[in-house]
Design an enzyme around this catalytic site. Structure first.
Site, mmCIF file in Angstrom:
data_model
loop_
_atom_site.group_PDB
_atom_site.id
_atom_site.type_symbol
_atom_site.label_atom_id
_atom_site.label_comp_id
_atom_site.label_asym_id
_atom_site.label_seq_id
_atom_site.Cartn_x
_atom_site.Cartn_y
_atom_site.Cartn_z
ATOM 1 N N LEU A 169 10.122 7.536 -29.740
ATOM 2 C CA LEU A 169 11.516 7.117 -29.799
ATOM 3 C C LEU A 169 11.986 7.257 -31.244
ATOM 4 O O LEU A 169 11.190 7.130 -32.182
ATOM 5 C CB LEU A 169 11.679 5.663 -29.357
ATOM 6 C CG LEU A 169 11.323 5.323 -27.907
ATOM 7 C CD1 LEU A 169 11.456 3.824 -27.669
ATOM 8 C CD2 LEU A 169 12.206 6.096 -26.929
ATOM 9 N N ASP A 170 13.282 7.493 -31.416
ATOM 10 C CA ASP A 170 13.832 7.577 -32.763
ATOM 11 C C ASP A 170 13.644 6.248 -33.491
ATOM 12 O O ASP A 170 13.495 5.184 -32.873
ATOM 13 C CB ASP A 170 15.329 7.923 -32.713
ATOM 14 C CG ASP A 170 15.568 9.330 -32.180
ATOM 15 O OD1 ASP A 170 14.653 10.163 -32.284
ATOM 16 O OD2 ASP A 170 16.673 9.578 -31.653
ATOM 17 N N PHE A 171 13.708 6.312 -34.812
ATOM 18 C CA PHE A 171 13.456 5.172 -35.695
ATOM 19 C C PHE A 171 14.224 3.925 -35.275
ATOM 20 O O PHE A 171 13.668 2.830 -35.206
ATOM 21 C CB PHE A 171 13.832 5.585 -37.123
ATOM 22 C CG PHE A 171 13.617 4.529 -38.167
ATOM 23 C CD1 PHE A 171 12.345 4.093 -38.498
ATOM 24 C CD2 PHE A 171 14.708 3.993 -38.849
ATOM 25 C CE1 PHE A 171 12.146 3.131 -39.481
ATOM 26 C CE2 PHE A 171 14.524 3.032 -39.823
ATOM 27 C CZ PHE A 171 13.234 2.601 -40.151
#
Length: 331
Positions: free
Chosen positions: A154-156
């Site tokens: 998942l993105d940051f």
């Protein structure tokens, strides 16, 4: 011998570039040396490093566990988790709640709810990501030369469900499921604007690796990937003088930043998104409501009914991560 199974998120990279990011303590010359000497192989064969990785590819590391651990961190990046538990980072690794909560765990997998502001996997030497923390959590156990690892990223600043395989068989099963798109993935997204109904949309996504951005077009372009996203509107509200909509988004394909850029492309950027969002609206939300991160949450994962291998007991099972406070308070 250790093995790495390439996830869908890591596909499309050159092998040598992937290895340099995965093993920041090695350096380019040492990576090429290992490739020449067949200490590192791709799908059982020798590679010069220029091969483009695909989901499900296997990288064989014919190196000692100590060597792999040293290469995983730079000289200033600390010790690998699961090794020297008395290292200076031990307290950080033990603070599991700072990084995630555990939604489900058995002898094969972990389903975790990732916090905002947490890396799925480290991007530079010295980073501590959820991957290292979960490896520490499960004791750094290894079976058949496989190091436990995250199977989807998942993105940051995206929160929610992330899967982690404790052994090779589970890693293989999860990789196959995600690669073949047999699992149903649903996200919750708060977007700026008033939307209605439901829709399935497609486009063509191009990557700009230098700026870690992607762009969309309605027509095919050389090197672009076809993407598909569907959504339904769950609710609407007003806040800070603007209209907001809550969407349930199904990720049909799974490309970098797909949901974020697709909704922005449609004219409904995700609230709080610093890369593809509405800067003026984000400033208002941050200053007046304290929303400082994108409101995108990996909410639900539905496992397929068949073809799960060693994970057959999870056939048809649904995993859910409850929405973060910011989304719950708005809707």
């Amino acid at each position: 011998m250790d093995k790495i199974i390439i996830s869908e998120k890591d596909a499309g990279q050159r092998l040598d570039k992937y290895l340099q990011k995965r093993f920041p303590g090695a350096g380019k010359n040492l990576i090429y040396k290992f490739l020449r000497k067949k200490n590192i192989r791709l799908n059982g064969a020798r590679s010069e490093g220029r091969d483009i990785l695909s989901a499900g590819d296997e990288i064989e590391l014919r190196l000692s566990f100590d060597t792999i651990s040293k290469l995983s961190y730079s000289a200033t990046g600390g010790h690998a988790p699961g090794m020297a538990k008395t290292s200076g980072k031990a307290d950080t690794f033990h603070d599991l709640d700072r990084y995630c909560s555990i939604v489900y765990e058995d002898e094969d997998i972990i389903m975790a709810d990732k916090r905002a502001g947490v890396l799925s996997q480290k991007s530079k030497p010295g980073d501590i990501s959820l991957n290292e923390v979960l490896l520490w959590h499960c004791g750094g156990t290894r079976e058949s030369g496989f190091t436990p690892s995250i199977c989807n990223r998942l993105d940051f600043n995206t929160t929610g469900l992330i899967s982690f395989a404790k052994n090779y068989a589970a890693g293989r099963a999860l990789s196959d499921i995600f690669r073949d798109r047999r699992a149903e993935k649903y996200y919750l997204a708060v977007v700026i604007g008033s939307m209605e109904g439901e829709m399935e949309v497609d486009a063509y996504l191009s990557k700009d690796s230098s700026g870690n951005r992607v762009s969309l077009s309605l027509d095919p372009k050389e090197g672009a990937s076809h993407i598909m996203t569907s959504y339904e509107v769950l609710g609407r509200t007003s806040a800070c003088g603007m209209e907001l909509s809550l969407l349930r988004v199904r990720l049909i394909t799974g490309k970098t930043h797909q949901i974020r850029v697709h909704l922005a492309f449609l004219g409904y950027p995700i609230a709080g998104d610093p890369k593809y969002g509405d800067r003026k609206a984000n400033t208002v939300l941050r200053e007046r409501m304290g929303i400082g991160t994108q409101l995108l949450h990996s909410h639900e994962l539905i496992m397929p009914d068949t073809g799960l291998g060693c994970l057959s007991r999870l056939a048809g099972k649904t995993f859910r991560a409850e929405p973060p406070k910011a989304i719950s308070e708005l809707f």
